[in-house]
Write a protein that holds these residues in place. Structure first.
Motif, PDB file in Angstrom:
ATOM      1  N   VAL A 208      47.847  40.248  43.052  1.00  0.00           N
ATOM      2  CA  VAL A 208      47.355  41.619  43.138  1.00  0.00           C
ATOM      3  C   VAL A 208      48.398  42.517  42.491  1.00  0.00           C
ATOM      4  CG1 VAL A 208      46.675  43.502  44.673  1.00  0.00           C
ATOM      5  CG2 VAL A 208      46.052  41.140  45.240  1.00  0.00           C
ATOM      6  N   ILE A 209      47.989  43.253  41.469  1.00  0.00           N
ATOM      7  CA  ILE A 209      48.928  44.097  40.724  1.00  0.00           C
ATOM      8  C   ILE A 209      48.539  45.566  40.865  1.00  0.00           C
ATOM      9  CG2 ILE A 209      49.420  42.256  39.084  1.00  0.00           C
ATOM     10  CD1 ILE A 209      47.648  43.691  37.057  1.00  0.00           C
ATOM     11  N   GLN A 210      49.519  46.450  40.685  1.00  0.00           N
ATOM     12  CA  GLN A 210      49.259  47.893  40.761  1.00  0.00           C
ATOM     13  C   GLN A 210      49.362  48.565  39.409  1.00  0.00           C
ATOM     14  OE1 GLN A 210      51.211  49.713  44.385  1.00  0.00           O
ATOM     15  NE2 GLN A 210      52.169  47.690  44.366  1.00  0.00           N
ATOM     16  N   ASP A 211      49.854  47.809  38.434  1.00  0.00           N
ATOM     17  CA  ASP A 211      50.019  48.361  37.097  1.00  0.00           C
ATOM     18  C   ASP A 211      49.694  47.264  36.085  1.00  0.00           C
ATOM     19  OD1 ASP A 211      51.984  48.932  34.609  1.00  0.00           O
ATOM     20  OD2 ASP A 211      51.424  50.817  35.589  1.00  0.00           O
ATOM     21  N   TRP A 212      49.135  47.633  34.949  1.00  0.00           N
ATOM     22  CA  TRP A 212      48.760  46.644  33.935  1.00  0.00           C
ATOM     23  C   TRP A 212      49.971  45.842  33.468  1.00  0.00           C
ATOM     24  CZ3 TRP A 212      43.793  45.575  32.842  1.00  0.00           C
ATOM     25  CH2 TRP A 212      42.822  46.491  33.219  1.00  0.00           C
ATOM     26  N   SER A 213      51.158  46.415  33.537  1.00  0.00           N
ATOM     27  CA  SER A 213      52.362  45.708  33.087  1.00  0.00           C
ATOM     28  C   SER A 213      52.704  44.521  33.974  1.00  0.00           C
ATOM     29  CB  SER A 213      53.556  46.673  33.036  1.00  0.00           C
ATOM     30  OG  SER A 213      53.842  47.176  34.341  1.00  0.00           O
ATOM     31  N   GLU A 214      52.147  44.467  35.173  1.00  0.00           N
ATOM     32  CA  GLU A 214      52.426  43.369  36.102  1.00  0.00           C
ATOM     33  C   GLU A 214      51.492  42.177  35.878  1.00  0.00           C
ATOM     34  OE1 GLU A 214      52.017  45.182  39.937  1.00  0.00           O
ATOM     35  OE2 GLU A 214      54.041  45.980  39.935  1.00  0.00           O
ATOM     36  N   TRP A 215      50.546  42.288  34.970  1.00  0.00           N
ATOM     37  CA  TRP A 215      49.566  41.224  34.723  1.00  0.00           C
ATOM     38  C   TRP A 215      50.265  39.922  34.329  1.00  0.00           C
ATOM     39  CZ3 TRP A 215      48.489  38.322  30.353  1.00  0.00           C
ATOM     40  CH2 TRP A 215      47.298  37.596  30.361  1.00  0.00           C
ATOM     41  N   SER A 216      49.814  38.785  34.908  1.00  0.00           N
ATOM     42  CA  SER A 216      50.410  37.471  34.640  1.00  0.00           C
ATOM     43  C   SER A 216      49.382  36.565  33.973  1.00  0.00           C
ATOM     44  CB  SER A 216      50.890  36.818  35.938  1.00  0.00           C
ATOM     45  OG  SER A 216      51.844  37.624  36.582  1.00  0.00           O
ATOM     46  N   PRO A 217      49.722  35.932  32.855  1.00  0.00           N
ATOM     47  CA  PRO A 217      48.765  35.035  32.178  1.00  0.00           C
ATOM     48  C   PRO A 217      48.536  33.767  32.985  1.00  0.00           C
ATOM     49  CG  PRO A 217      50.917  34.934  31.117  1.00  0.00           C
ATOM     50  CD  PRO A 217      51.000  36.030  32.130  1.00  0.00           C
ATOM     51  N   GLY A 218      47.324  33.243  32.909  1.00  0.00           N
ATOM     52  CA  GLY A 218      46.993  31.979  33.556  1.00  0.00           C
ATOM     53  C   GLY A 218      46.722  32.064  35.036  1.00  0.00           C
ATOM     54  N   LYS A 219      46.813  33.275  35.609  1.00  0.00           N
ATOM     55  CA  LYS A 219      46.548  33.458  37.039  1.00  0.00           C
ATOM     56  C   LYS A 219      45.345  34.371  37.216  1.00  0.00           C
ATOM     57  CE  LYS A 219      49.881  33.855  40.010  1.00  0.00           C
ATOM     58  NZ  LYS A 219      51.044  34.334  40.779  1.00  0.00           N
ATOM     59  N   SER A 220      44.774  34.358  38.403  1.00  0.00           N
ATOM     60  CA  SER A 220      43.740  35.326  38.739  1.00  0.00           C
ATOM     61  C   SER A 220      44.425  36.632  39.100  1.00  0.00           C
ATOM     62  CB  SER A 220      42.897  34.813  39.914  1.00  0.00           C
ATOM     63  OG  SER A 220      42.200  33.649  39.555  1.00  0.00           O
ATOM     64  N   ASN A 221      44.184  37.659  38.320  1.00  0.00           N
ATOM     65  CA  ASN A 221      44.804  38.966  38.536  1.00  0.00           C
ATOM     66  C   ASN A 221      43.779  39.949  39.074  1.00  0.00           C
ATOM     67  OD1 ASN A 221      47.714  39.050  37.050  1.00  0.00           O
ATOM     68  ND2 ASN A 221      46.339  37.645  35.990  1.00  0.00           N
TER      69      ASN A 221
ATOM     70  N   ARG B  80      41.925  36.175  32.718  1.00  0.00           N
ATOM     71  CA  ARG B  80      43.113  35.323  32.814  1.00  0.00           C
ATOM     72  C   ARG B  80      43.928  35.318  31.519  1.00  0.00           C
ATOM     73  NH1 ARG B  80      43.670  30.945  36.416  1.00  0.00           N
ATOM     74  NH2 ARG B  80      42.258  31.000  38.186  1.00  0.00           N
ATOM     75  N   ASP B  81      43.251  35.481  30.376  1.00  0.00           N
ATOM     76  CA  ASP B  81      43.940  35.292  29.096  1.00  0.00           C
ATOM     77  C   ASP B  81      44.427  36.580  28.449  1.00  0.00           C
ATOM     78  OD1 ASP B  81      41.402  36.181  28.699  1.00  0.00           O
ATOM     79  OD2 ASP B  81      40.860  34.725  27.155  1.00  0.00           O
ATOM     80  N   ALA B  82      44.080  37.729  29.039  1.00  0.00           N
ATOM     81  CA  ALA B  82      44.545  39.008  28.493  1.00  0.00           C
ATOM     82  C   ALA B  82      44.418  40.072  29.577  1.00  0.00           C
ATOM     83  CB  ALA B  82      43.724  39.388  27.263  1.00  0.00           C
ATOM     84  N   PRO B  83      45.275  41.087  29.537  1.00  0.00           N
ATOM     85  CA  PRO B  83      45.188  42.150  30.558  1.00  0.00           C
ATOM     86  C   PRO B  83      43.998  43.080  30.298  1.00  0.00           C
ATOM     87  CG  PRO B  83      46.946  42.632  28.992  1.00  0.00           C
ATOM     88  CD  PRO B  83      46.425  41.286  28.630  1.00  0.00           C
ATOM     89  N   LEU B  84      42.815  42.528  30.532  1.00  0.00           N
ATOM     90  CA  LEU B  84      41.573  43.264  30.307  1.00  0.00           C
ATOM     91  C   LEU B  84      40.664  43.092  31.517  1.00  0.00           C
ATOM     92  CD1 LEU B  84      40.886  42.130  26.618  1.00  0.00           C
ATOM     93  CD2 LEU B  84      41.701  44.388  27.349  1.00  0.00           C
ATOM     94  N   PRO B  85      39.806  44.072  31.782  1.00  0.00           N
ATOM     95  CA  PRO B  85      38.889  43.931  32.919  1.00  0.00           C
ATOM     96  C   PRO B  85      37.755  42.957  32.626  1.00  0.00           C
ATOM     97  CG  PRO B  85      38.505  46.009  31.781  1.00  0.00           C
ATOM     98  CD  PRO B  85      39.713  45.396  31.147  1.00  0.00           C
ATOM     99  N   VAL B  86      37.353  42.203  33.632  1.00  0.00           N
ATOM    100  CA  VAL B  86      36.155  41.359  33.531  1.00  0.00           C
ATOM    101  C   VAL B  86      34.939  42.277  33.542  1.00  0.00           C
ATOM    102  CG1 VAL B  86      34.771  39.628  34.759  1.00  0.00           C
ATOM    103  CG2 VAL B  86      37.250  39.341  34.569  1.00  0.00           C
ATOM    104  N   THR B  87      33.905  41.901  32.790  1.00  0.00           N
ATOM    105  CA  THR B  87      32.739  42.786  32.656  1.00  0.00           C
ATOM    106  C   THR B  87      31.453  42.206  33.225  1.00  0.00           C
ATOM    107  OG1 THR B  87      32.362  41.895  30.428  1.00  0.00           O
ATOM    108  CG2 THR B  87      33.695  43.909  30.605  1.00  0.00           C
ATOM    109  N   HIS B  88      31.478  40.960  33.718  1.00  0.00           N
ATOM    110  CA  HIS B  88      30.237  40.356  34.224  1.00  0.00           C
ATOM    111  C   HIS B  88      30.349  40.058  35.722  1.00  0.00           C
ATOM    112  CE1 HIS B  88      32.910  37.082  32.917  1.00  0.00           C
ATOM    113  NE2 HIS B  88      32.417  36.393  33.941  1.00  0.00           N
ATOM    114  N   GLU B  89      29.236  40.174  36.414  1.00  0.00           N
ATOM    115  CA  GLU B  89      29.178  39.948  37.857  1.00  0.00           C
ATOM    116  C   GLU B  89      29.076  38.453  38.154  1.00  0.00           C
ATOM    117  OE1 GLU B  89      27.063  43.890  39.626  1.00  0.00           O
ATOM    118  OE2 GLU B  89      25.727  42.401  38.736  1.00  0.00           O
TER     119      GLU B  89
END
Length: 752
Positions: free
Chosen positions: A137-150, A171-180
């Motif tokens: 669980v991150i509070q800022d995009w800079s804390e995003w970790s590759p290969g993990k569920s963020n 998982r592969d980029a600091p981007l929001p998921v768009t599908h339910e």
């Protein structure tokens, strides 16, 4: 009509309030105080409370005796330390076991049991938090970790204080998921894919019920209720919580050292929304459980006793009936009130001779919280724990019940029946001459508690989980993992590894031996080396596996020697059978075991405990023919009646003492020593009839029945099988034995 003028300094009297009265406000009361509204109650309560500043002489005497009573029922420094050590070790064992199995999680034992703020009579839940470390669980995009569920934490004007929303990221980029996905990751009105806390309902295990963020299982006879919470860690403290860390206060509690520790401690989000929110399914509560555990571990014994008494008062006088279909005042609210009181009073106040005054201050502060419907979380002050918790009608009832306690003339403890506290106090004060027959003595209480704690850290079920792979190569990898963890770990981790490794060694040796026996009916030196390395896990189970193997390869003389050695070490008055296959527990403990458990810790396990003897299906060649039936106990219909906790039913499992006597009976039979064989049979019967802590009595009765068949006593054999079915109606090999025994007798009676 008499007029009374009170000059009240709100800063002293009401540390939590922010309304109703102002500093130095003049309050006039006429005649008798007639309660007409909450303000009147508030003033009347304070009038009664001010009298407590003039402490009667008898207060100190009652406080000291009350403290002694709590000592007697296990709320003392010795038991508190033992509780904490045991629960910290148990959580370490669980964590290492899960990680050795490849599950990235950390286990925490929280709540009263692990804090040492409970008694047998309070029957506090066992609270366990499973932190899933593979999700961040991150509070800022800079804390995003590759290969993990963020999961991105969202806190804004729409989220209540102490709560947040969680947005799913890729998982592969600091981007929001768009599908339910599966009604768990759902799009909100802003187009964000949010994680719903209803996922807890989807993964709820059988027999559990949702209570807030936890999956709760009800108490069973001699087994405590439990609360299991799934939590996700977040990397850095949110701003709402960080304000507490950075706050510069004049008081000395919490200390600067405690706050420094808190900064390094994990915080979590847990799956529950605010009751006052319209968006509760999407909200996750911020949890500072580990910081609160740190605060609890830094309380002195008077503060611990005060909190324990608050819970007794809650159970005896406040929550005696369900209000508005539920308990309104929780023990967590009491803990929060205690924290606020400790922070507002000097340390010199919290002494055992002053426990009644300390308690009265806590009760008065709790009353103030109810009155204002405002109990601020100790760390996230904006989070009001009482928001939306009770209606106006329930509030009135709570205040009336609290009002009966506020005079605090020292009488209220006499009405507490939990752990016979009231009677014990009267005995201490020489108000009672006769001691009631069911009042346990202090020594009995200590032995009962410490014997339970020693059983708690018995890792047999956890060790067997690592063995279920049935693959020797995988097990060897786990041994390497434990070895590395032992070398690099702290003291708790080293102790946990020492407890986990021996059963693992024994099982590896047994698996190798089973293959050896299958191939050439001998056992390799490699198998013996592994088995011998693990034999000291407890008094009997490891050596019984060795004896079982020697019996199977036909080496009866060696088997007899091993069994004789086990019998010498197995002290009937001290050795305690311990089963962790399922929720098996009894109120009975052996005094010899209790005495040793009160004097020693984990090091006593190898001398005082006899674990179950367990054989997995690949170990079948190490198992006597009579016990092999247990590997096939379940019919297709029986399988439908098994839960996720019943995996042990796929194994052959037997209690150590009966299995010792059964092997003696079989071995002496092979050696044609009938007198000793009959002695072993009598011991087997005696053990089944008299040992009250046997967890697998149905299996022992099945073994006894087969011995009776060998003795040509078919009627007695059938009685054993029928008794076995009384102990366990389903998933019981007794059904096979009954059919087989009847078929044998029928065949014998048929005309030739």
């Amino acid at each position: 009509m008499q007029m009374v003028i009170l000059y009240i300094d709100i800063r002293v009297a009401f540390p939590l309030t922010n309304k109703i009265l102002k500093p130095k406000e003049e309050v006039i009361l006429f005649g008798k105080n007639i309660i007409t509204n909450y303000v009147d109650i508030y003033i009347l309560v304070f009038c009664k409370f001010t009298r407590m500043f003039h402490t009667p002489d008898y207060y100190h005497n009652i406080s000291k005796r009350l403290s002694e009573v709590l000592d007697d029922i296990g709320v003392n420094e010795n038991i508190v330390v033992k509780r904490r050590r045991a629960f910290l070790l148990e959580e370490t064992i669980c964590t290492i076991t899960h990680r050795a199995d490849g599950r990235q999680m950390t286990v925490y034992n929280l709540g009263s049991q692990s804090e040492g703020t409970t008694t047998g009579g309070l029957q506090s839940d066992a609270d366990t938090l499973f932190c899933l470390d593979n999700i961040s669980v991150i509070q800022d995009w800079s804390e995003w970790s590759p290969g993990k569920s963020n999961l991105l934490m969202i806190q804004n004007e729409t989220t209540p204080p102490g709560y947040c929303l969680l947005q799913l990221l890729t998982r592969d980029a600091p981007l929001p998921v768009t599908h339910e996905t599966d009604n768990i990751f759902v799009k909100d009105t802003h187009g964000r894919i949010l994680f719903k806390n209803t996922v807890i309902d989807a993964i709820m295990q059988e027999g559990c019920q949702r209570q807030g963020p936890s999956a709760a299982s009800a108490a069973k006879p001699y087994v405590l209720a439990s609360d299991i919470v799934i939590a996700y860690p977040y990397k850095s403290w949110p701003q709402s919580s960080r304000a507490w860390l950075d706050q510069q206060e004049t008081n000395i509690w919490p200390t600067a050292e405690m706050k420094r520790y808190a900064k390094t401690t994990n915080c979590f989000v847990v799956g529950v929304g605010s009751r006052a929110s319209e968006n509760a399914d999407f909200e996750w509560r911020l949890s500072t459980s580990l910081v609160e555990r740190c605060l609890m571990f830094n309380l002195n014994i008077t503060q611990i006793k005060c909190y324990t008494l608050m819970k007794m008062i809650l159970k005896t006088y406040i929550n005696v009936e369900n209000l508005d279909n539920g308990t309104c005042i929780s023990s967590y609210m009491c803990k929060t009130v205690l924290f606020h009181c400790i922070a507002s009073k000097p340390a010199s106040v919290w002494k055992e001779c002053n426990i009644l005054n300390c308690l009265s201050f806590c009760i008065f502060t709790l009353n103030n919280c109810i009155l204002n419907e405002h109990c601020p979380h100790f760390i996230v002050h904006e989070n009001n724990l009482m928001a939306g918790k009770f209606s106006a009608e329930v509030k009135q009832q709570l205040l009336e019940r609290m009002l009966n306690l506020i005079p605090f003339d020292g009488i209220f403890p006499f009405g507490i029946q939990i752990d016979n506290l009231g009677e014990r106090l009267q005995i201490k004060l020489n108000m009672m001459n006769e001691v009631h027959y069911d009042i346990q003595q202090s020594e009995e209480y200590t032995m009962s508690i410490t014997s339970g704690l020693l059983k708690l850290i018995t890792p047999s079920d956890l060790a067997i989980r690592m063995i279920k792979d049935e693959n020797i190569e995988t097990l060897l990898q786990k041994v390497i993992y434990l070895t590395r963890h032992y070398i690099d770990g702290d003291m708790l981790e080293k102790t946990a590894c020492r407890l986990l490794v021996p059963p693992l060694f024994t099982s590896i040796g047994s698996l190798i031996a089973s293959k050896n026996i299958q191939n050439n009916n001998t056992v390799s030196p490699q198998a013996f080396t592994w088995i011998e390395a693990g034999m000291d896990s407890d008094v009997a189970s490891g050596r019984l596996k060795l004896a079982s193997i020697m019996y199977r390869v036909g080496n009866a003389e060696i088997t007899v020697l091993i069994l004789s050695r086990i019998e010498e070490q197995y002290n009937i008055e001290v050795t305690e059978p311990v089963c962790r296959c399922y929720d098996f527990n009894t109120p009975y403990f052996k005094r010899g075991f209790g005495r040793l458990s009160s004097q020693y810790g984990a090091e006593a396990l190898k001398y005082t405990v006899a674990l179950c003897v367990r054989f997995l299906p690949p170990e079948i060649n190490c198992v006597p023919h009579e016990l092999q039936y247990e590997l096939f106990r379940s019919t297709r219909e029986d399988l439908l009646h098994r839960s996720i906790y019943d995996n042990w039913m796929d194994w052959a499992v037997v209690d150590s003492l009966p299995y010792l006597y059964f092997l003696q009976y079989k071995t002496y039979g092979k050696l044609q020593r009938p007198e000793e064989q009959q002695q072993a049979l009598n011991k087997l019967i005696w053990a089944i009839e008299t040992e009250r802590n046997l967890a697998h009595k149905e299996t022992e009765l099945n073994l006894l029945g087969q011995c009776m068949e060998q003795e040509n006593r078919p009627v007695d054999a059938l009685k054993c099988y029928m008794l076995s079915l009384r102990h366990r109606k389903r998933n019981n090999a007794a059904k096979i034995h009954i059919c087989r025994c009847l078929a044998k007798q029928t065949h014998k009676d048929l005309p030739t």
